[in-house]
Scaffold this active site. Structure first.
Site, PDB file in Angstrom:
ATOM      1  CE  LYS A 244      -5.223   1.480  -1.997  1.00 18.95           C
ATOM      2  NZ  LYS A 244      -4.118   0.704  -1.489  1.00 18.95           N
TER       3      LYS A 244
ATOM      4  CB  ALA B 171      -3.174  -2.446   4.093  1.00 17.10           C
TER       5      ALA B 171
ATOM      6  CG  ASN C 114       3.432  -1.262  -3.362  1.00 14.24           C
ATOM      7  OD1 ASN C 114       4.364  -2.007  -2.978  1.00 14.24           O
ATOM      8  ND2 ASN C 114       2.922  -0.555  -3.231  1.00 14.24           N
ATOM      9  CB  THR C 115       5.117  -2.944   2.050  1.00 17.40           C
ATOM     10  OG1 THR C 115       4.279  -1.904   1.660  1.00 17.40           O
ATOM     11  CG2 THR C 115       6.346  -2.745   2.486  1.00 17.40           C
TER      12      THR C 115
END
Lengths: 260, 367, 68
Positions: free
Chosen positions: A97, A184, A206-207
């Site tokens: 990535k 994101a 992710n977060t």
């Protein structure tokens, strides 16, 4: 016909990609991976800290998952290339990535340096998945440079704000002949579902999972949302009721015999 | 890189898959989409879409007004020469046709230019046969030099050129290229063009790309409807235009919908295109390519042309003749094909205004 | 006689004629879990045992961690 996500010559059933950062413990990874159904997971490369030797994250990642090392920390193309080469030398495959960030306030990616890195790495046989702002011309250059997918941001990294760049991502989906993976900013399953309904090929989260009170349950929720969105996209939006018109104002002439 | 690769990919799929069948649900769904993929275009060209012409027309009208406003650009063709070394079976200028041959001198071009300029037109399209020895680049440049004094936009519809040649003509004042592939069916193309320079399918197919690389402002492509299976030809015309739009975002890409007309010579269209089919083709292409200009020539009759204005046409020729020197000289020769709409520029102008559209004479001037 | 070199950006003193493999062992690192870059060139794992560290070498020892 199976609806598979194809990237770099490999087919995947799951359209949810996991990020492995910010977890309270790497030991959560197997369960998150299992409940999310994800088959691709990102990792980062860091200098070893001799003072606090910690366990190897790879021990926690199921062996059948595709590892996608990122180039986080890279501030220009050359650094990204260097990190990618090191990651490949670690023996974890040729995926990378590409992430080049110089802006510490918004953490927005540097499109120009990213394109340069993809140009170099694609020639070296890497499967490159660049993380970029959803800009059409950048995406076109990435296609030419040999990217395997394009990963536009929905909102700044870690912001959980959702699909703020929706209209620009829609343009990429329409115009770019590569998988568009929203990366994101997705903070809730409904955000991921919205991206998938619109025709995104996949979402990287992710977060939103790592930061949930129950990351494992949130991983399962994202999995369902991504599947629901994908199915809705494939089903096609229901045709709105179209009222039959008795007269045909624009094409009636065809029946009146004007012309012949 | 060439459109030929895209062409081969899709042709193989068509050959292997045979005729896909489409249902009404699918057509309705496509009509709801904001953008169309290649196979959506194919579906809109299929028999399943025929009952949806009015819905397609409503959307095509909306998209056209959104992208072009209520305007129709007027232009006219100027035939410079009908000498030709090709043997295109369907064409009146075919080298074998015993027709009087003529080539305008720059002085004669000036007379024609004056006659056209008096009608107010500012966009001109110059045409020749394929005879480089007679109507070569130097000849064309001398004609262009004359025409620049009368017109703000000069298009060419001539034999396919090399990249450097396009660059020369662009430098001389040409800003648009019209070139028809005639048919995208490669084997039929070979049959129809048995000898002469036009025989080379790929050289012609790549001509618009060469012009784009040479810095041309706009290109106009088409298949001559009726030569081959119209569904396939219209499909590939759409894909070709889409390819050009994507590859050369700076170039304005347009389409024409020329339908075969009766002409000198015995060749008749293999696949005649009826009015309803012409409409379906235009609508499908408009929905697939919302920002492509669509040109409709005087091959079509006045009534039909008027009706098509609201369906997606953006450019129309007016006051046309397909004879060399047809505006200022006695008619002792025949044209390339017969004109069906013989209205004058002033009549066209009045009619377009009557339909609620603005006739545009000048939409471009290089500075 | 110890030699001075840079490991992960920091100055370190190590004994002379130490191999990369031996250094990793000293620090308790699994050679299969790290990547080593020596003077900006990636060092293959097979070379760990016979690559001896020298004065002023720049060594990077990296590993995978969580990341998005």
């Amino acid at each position: 016909m199976k609806d598979a996500l194809e990237i770099g010559g490999r087919c995947f059933q799951s359209r949810l990609l996991l990020g492995s950062g910010k977890l309270s413990s790497d030991a959560l990874i197997p369960e998150i991976a299992a409940r999310s159904g994800a088959e691709i997971i990102t990792v980062a490369l860091r200098r070893i800290d001799f003072k606090s030797a910690s366990a190897n994250i790879l021990n926690h990642i199921p062996k059948n998952m595709q590892l996608m090392p990122n180039t986080s920390g890279a501030r220009n193309a050359d650094e990204a290339v260097r990190i990618a080469r090191i990651a490949r030398a670690a023996g974890c495959g040729n995926w990378v990535k590409i992430e080049v960030i110089t802006d510490n306030k918004y953490l927005l990616p540097d499109g120009y340096e990213t394109v340069r890195a993809v140009e170099i790495l694609a020639k070296e046989g890497f499967v490159t998945l660049p993380y970029v702002s959803p800009d059409l011309m950048t995406a076109k250059r990435l296609v030419e440079a040999g990217a395997a997918a394009v990963m536009p941001l929905g909102a700044p990294i870690g912001s959980n704000r959702g699909l703020k760049t929706k209209e620009l991502i829609r343009i990429l989906i329409d115009e770019i002949n590569l998988p568009i993976i929203v990366d994101a900013g997705l903070g809730k399953p409904s955000h991921a579902c919205e991206a998938m309904e619109m025709g995104a090929a996949a979402c990287l989260v992710n977060t939103a999972i790592a930061g949930a009170s129950d990351p494992v349950a949130m991983a399962a929720a994202f999995s369902m949302a991504v599947q629901a969105g994908r199915q809705a996209f494939l089903a096609g939006p229901g045709a709105e009721t179209s009222f039959a018109t008795a007269s045909s104002p624009l094409t009636g002439f065809l029946r009146e015999g004007i012309g012949h | 890189m060439s459109f030929y690769e895209t062409y081969q990919t899709f042709r193989q799929i068509l050959e292997q898959a045979g005729k896909a069948s489409h249902g009404p649900d699918q057509i309705q769904r496509i009509l709801q989409q904001s953008t169309l993929k290649p196979w959506d275009l194919y579906a809109l060209l299929s028999p399943a879409a025929a009952p949806f012409l009015e819905q397609m027309a409503q959307k095509a009208h909306r998209l056209t007004v959104q992208h072009f406003g209520r305007t129709i650009l007027l232009y006219t063709p100027l035939y410079l020469s009908n000498y030709c070394t090709n043997f295109c079976r369907y064409c009146g200028f075919n080298a074998e046709n015993p027709i009087p041959r003529k080539q305008l001198s720059p002085a004669e071009v000036e007379k024609e230019a004056q006659a056209i300029a008096e009608t107010g037109l500012k966009h001109i399209l110059i045409l020749t046969g394929d005879a480089r020895q007679l109507a070569g680049l130097d000849y064309l440049k001398s004609c262009i030099a004359v025409l620049r004094r009368y017109f703000t936009s000069i298009g060419i519809e001539i034999y396919a050129l090399e990249t450097g040649e396009y660059r020369e003509l662009i430098a001389a004042g040409v800003d648009s290229l019209t070139i028809y592939q005639e048919t995208y069916d490669e084997s039929l193309y070979q049959e129809l063009h048995p000898q002469g320079p036009k025989k080379d399918y790929c050289f012609r197919l790549d001509a618009p790309e060469r012009a784009c690389r040479s810095g041309i402002r706009s290109v106009n492509i088409a298949a001559l409807l009726g030569l081959g299976d119209w569904r396939t030809d219209a499909f590939f015309t759409g894909l070709h235009a889409d390819y050009l739009q994507r590859t050369f975002p700076e170039v304005e890409v347009g389409l024409s919908l020329p339908r075969m007309r009766a002409h000198a010579g015995a060749y008749q269209p293999l696949y005649p295109v009826k009015d309803a089919v012409l409409v379906q083709i235009m609508l499908a292409l408009r929905l697939y390519l919302p920002r492509a200009g669509i040109a409709l020539s005087t091959r079509e009759q006045a009534g039909l042309r008027d009706n098509l204005i609201r369906l997606g046409v953006t450019k129309m020729s007016a006051g046309s003749t397909t004879r060399v020197g047809g505006r200022t000289q006695a008619h002792d020769d025949v044209g390339q094909f017969e004109i069906a709409d013989e209205r004058s520029v002033a009549e066209m102008q009045a009619r377009i205004q009557g339909l609620g559209y603005q006739p545009v004479f000048k939409d471009w001037q290089p500075i | 006689m110890p030699i001075a070199l840079t490991i992960n950006g920091e100055e370190h003193q190590i004994q002379d004629r130490l191999s990369v493999a031996a250094l990793l062992a000293q620090r308790g690192l699994d050679p299969n879990a790290v990547v080593v870059e020596l003077n900006l060139a990636i060092l293959p794992k097979e070379a760990f045992a016979h690559t001896l560290l020298e004065e002023k070498d720049r060594l990077e020892i990296l590993r995978f961690v969580g990341g998005g």
